[in-house]
Design a protein around this motif. Structure first.
Motif, PDB file in Angstrom:
ATOM      1  N   THR A 275       0.823  -1.206   0.000  1.00 48.79           N
ATOM      2  CA  THR A 275       0.000   0.000   0.000  1.00 48.79           C
ATOM      3  C   THR A 275       0.857   1.256   0.000  1.00 48.79           C
ATOM      4  O   THR A 275       0.356   2.342   0.261  1.00 48.79           O
TER       5      THR A 275
ATOM      6  N   LEU B 194      -0.283   3.818  -2.705  1.00 50.08           N
ATOM      7  CA  LEU B 194      -1.571   4.370  -2.290  1.00 50.08           C
ATOM      8  C   LEU B 194      -1.380   5.381  -1.163  1.00 50.08           C
ATOM      9  O   LEU B 194      -1.932   6.483  -1.200  1.00 50.08           O
TER      10      LEU B 194
ATOM     11  N   TYR C 155      -8.647  -0.806   1.046  1.00 48.04           N
ATOM     12  CA  TYR C 155      -7.895  -1.245  -0.134  1.00 48.04           C
ATOM     13  C   TYR C 155      -7.425  -2.683   0.043  1.00 48.04           C
ATOM     14  O   TYR C 155      -7.532  -3.491  -0.878  1.00 48.04           O
TER      15      TYR C 155
END
Length: 172
Positions: A7, A10, A122
């Protein structure tokens, strides 16, 4: 199923966007004014630096909060120098005070909470998509049972001459 994705990108994108957007919003809400396109350029540079730092450093919520607060502070310094609003101690320090400090702190805390929730969602959504789209693995074929000593039966008859393990005793 392939391993779960990182992640980092992101997180970096969200930190960059939130530093820029929340710095301008918090600065304007607290009475510092809203920037034009020329004044927005240093804020975008600070936001890009904060986003790059967040995507390269693997850390938890504390590092995200620290980067958001540092980005808010650097954005405030850039905005206060360009927009020319006055602080009570403007001659000595361009740091935020009073309502401006509270607005930037609330923006940082809110941004950290948003990023934390977005990372969890996510991970959940990407895990579900990977589970649905992954090829099913080949089923395992069970082979014959393997005993530790295949020459000895799995039970032993008692030495007193019984017919089997559950037979009544033999009369003597």
């Amino acid at each position: 199923m392939p391993p779960s994705p990182s992640t980092g990108h992101l997180r970096g994108g969200l930190v960059g966007v939130l530093v820029g957007a929340l710095a301008v919003a918090a600065h304007g809400v607290a009475g510092g004014g809203f920037p034009d396109s020329a004044e927005l350029t240093p804020v975008l540079l600070v936001a890009a630096l904060a986003g790059c730092a967040a995507s390269t450093f693997a850390g938890g919520r504390a590092s995200v909060l620290g980067l958001l607060m540092a980005g808010q502070l650097a954005s405030h310094v850039a905005l206060s120098g360009l927009l020319g609003h006055e602080h009570p101690t403007a001659a000595t320090s361009p740091l935020p005070t009073g309502g401006m400090l509270v607005a930037h702190a609330v923006a940082s805390l809110g941004g950290a909470a948003i990023i934390s929730v977005a990372e969890r969602l996510y991970a959940l959504a990407s895990g579900a998509v990977r589970a649905v789209l992954a090829r099913p693995s080949a089923p395992r074929v069970a082979g014959p049972a393997r005993w530790s000593n295949p020459g000895v039966p799995h039970y032993l008859c008692p030495p007193n001459g019984a017919i089997g393990p559950r037979a009544p005793p033999v009369p003597a």
